[in-house]
Enzyme design. Structure first.
Site, PDB file in Angstrom:
ATOM      1  N   LYS A  10      22.431 -12.389  -2.376  1.00 23.84           N
ATOM      2  CA  LYS A  10      22.613 -11.576  -1.172  1.00 23.84           C
ATOM      3  C   LYS A  10      21.617 -11.927  -0.063  1.00 23.84           C
ATOM      4  CE  LYS A  10      24.808  -7.605  -3.382  1.00 23.84           C
ATOM      5  NZ  LYS A  10      24.783  -6.126  -3.504  1.00 23.84           N
ATOM      6  N   TYR A  50      34.470  -5.770  -0.093  1.00 26.73           N
ATOM      7  CA  TYR A  50      34.021  -4.459  -0.578  1.00 26.73           C
ATOM      8  C   TYR A  50      35.025  -3.350  -0.271  1.00 26.73           C
ATOM      9  CZ  TYR A  50      29.388  -6.184  -1.923  1.00 26.73           C
ATOM     10  OH  TYR A  50      28.341  -6.826  -2.546  1.00 26.73           O
ATOM     11  N   ASN A 113      19.893  -5.239  -3.030  1.00 24.74           N
ATOM     12  CA  ASN A 113      19.600  -5.385  -4.459  1.00 24.74           C
ATOM     13  C   ASN A 113      19.782  -6.813  -4.981  1.00 24.74           C
ATOM     14  OD1 ASN A 113      22.361  -5.423  -4.380  1.00 24.74           O
ATOM     15  ND2 ASN A 113      22.673  -3.839  -5.920  1.00 24.74           N
ATOM     16  N   HIS A 116      24.987  -9.807  -6.316  1.00 23.64           N
ATOM     17  CA  HIS A 116      26.228  -9.168  -6.747  1.00 23.64           C
ATOM     18  C   HIS A 116      26.786  -9.942  -7.932  1.00 23.64           C
ATOM     19  CE1 HIS A 116      30.332  -7.604  -6.736  1.00 23.64           C
ATOM     20  NE2 HIS A 116      30.702  -8.862  -6.874  1.00 23.64           N
ATOM     21  N   GLU A 127      37.661 -12.138  -7.098  1.00 22.63           N
ATOM     22  CA  GLU A 127      36.515 -12.473  -6.241  1.00 22.63           C
ATOM     23  C   GLU A 127      36.338 -13.989  -6.112  1.00 22.63           C
ATOM     24  OE1 GLU A 127      33.277 -10.141  -7.855  1.00 22.63           O
ATOM     25  OE2 GLU A 127      34.191  -8.272  -7.145  1.00 22.63           O
TER      26      GLU A 127
HETATM   27  P1  CMP Z   1      27.178  -4.636  -5.580  1.00 20.26           P
HETATM   28  O1  CMP Z   1      27.048  -4.878  -7.043  1.00 20.26           O
HETATM   29  O2  CMP Z   1      27.326  -5.800  -4.678  1.00 20.26           O
HETATM   30  O3  CMP Z   1      28.404  -3.633  -5.327  1.00 20.26           O
HETATM   31  C1  CMP Z   1      28.455  -2.727  -4.263  1.00 20.26           C
HETATM   32  C2  CMP Z   1      27.174  -2.664  -3.492  1.00 20.26           C
HETATM   33  O4  CMP Z   1      27.019  -1.509  -2.728  1.00 20.26           O
HETATM   34  C3  CMP Z   1      25.998  -2.632  -4.462  1.00 20.26           C
HETATM   35  O5  CMP Z   1      25.854  -3.853  -5.107  1.00 20.26           O
HETATM   36  C4  CMP Z   1      24.883  -2.191  -3.547  1.00 20.26           C
HETATM   37  O6  CMP Z   1      24.410  -3.261  -2.731  1.00 20.26           O
HETATM   38  C5  CMP Z   1      25.639  -1.207  -2.663  1.00 20.26           C
HETATM   39  N1  CMP Z   1      25.461   0.171  -3.139  1.00 20.26           N
HETATM   40  C6  CMP Z   1      25.909   0.715  -4.276  1.00 20.26           C
HETATM   41  N2  CMP Z   1      25.586   2.008  -4.361  1.00 20.26           N
HETATM   42  C7  CMP Z   1      24.913   2.301  -3.239  1.00 20.26           C
HETATM   43  C8  CMP Z   1      24.321   3.475  -2.719  1.00 20.26           C
HETATM   44  N3  CMP Z   1      24.342   4.638  -3.401  1.00 20.26           N
HETATM   45  N4  CMP Z   1      23.706   3.401  -1.523  1.00 20.26           N
HETATM   46  C9  CMP Z   1      23.683   2.234  -0.844  1.00 20.26           C
HETATM   47  N5  CMP Z   1      24.243   1.078  -1.268  1.00 20.26           N
HETATM   48  C10 CMP Z   1      24.844   1.116  -2.458  1.00 20.26           C
END
Ligand code: CMP
Length: 138
Positions: A10, A50, A113, A116, A127
């Site tokens: 990311k 998403y 985070n 993904h 995907e």
């Molecule tokens: P990812 O695994 O890419 O899937 C969806 C993404 O949304 C997740 O990682 C985070 O980056 C984001 N995400 C999921 N939950 C939250 C949340 N409660 N608040 C903000 N971002 C979120």
């Protein structure tokens, strides 16, 4: 059985200079990189990728973040690819991720985070096809 998953390294990881370490970890975990490139997601790509989260309160922020800078997109292969990558990534929230996981090491917040990974074989197929044609998987 050998199968496939999909990952995005990311924008926070690329911006912080952690992309190479994360890709090295993915290789060290026995994944074969079938296809990969650095790209910057368009608004349309991020919204589409998403779409499952479109009704969530964090959706617009997530799209803004995912389009904020370059990412690496990769199709990966190994046995138990989906669960293995998810174990190596750690919990969505880096604060709750197991020590030594990619999100524990490099994630900044539940949104930023680091990485993904697909959550099912079905979504891995969708995907991978979102970013790569079958001829690009080598
Ligand atoms: P990812 O695994 O890419 O899937 C969806 C993404 O949304 C997740 O990682 C985070 O980056 C984001 N995400 C999921 N939950 C939250 C949340 N409660 N608040 C903000 N971002 C979120």
């Amino acid at each position: 059985m050998s199968n496939r998953t999909f990952t995005i390294v990311k924008p926070d990881s690329v911006a912080n200079g952690n992309a190479g370490k994360i890709i090295a970890r993915i290789e060290a975990e026995g994944f074969r990189i079938l296809a990969g490139r650095m790209t910057r997601l368009s608004q349309a790509q991020a919204r589409g990728f998403y779409a499952v989260h479109a009704e969530r309160p964090f959706y617009n922020d997530l799209v803004a973040y995912m389009t904020s800078g370059p990412v690496w997109v990769m199709a990966l292969e190994r046995d138990n690819a989906v669960p293995h990558l998810r174990a190596v990534m750690g919990a969505t929230n880096p604060a709750q991720a197991e020590p030594g996981t990619i999100r524990a090491l490099y994630g900044e917040s539940i949104e930023r985070n680091a990485i993904h990974g697909s959550d099912s074989n079905e979504n891995a197929t969708i995907e991978i096809a979102f970013f790569f044609s079958s001829g690009e998987l080598v």
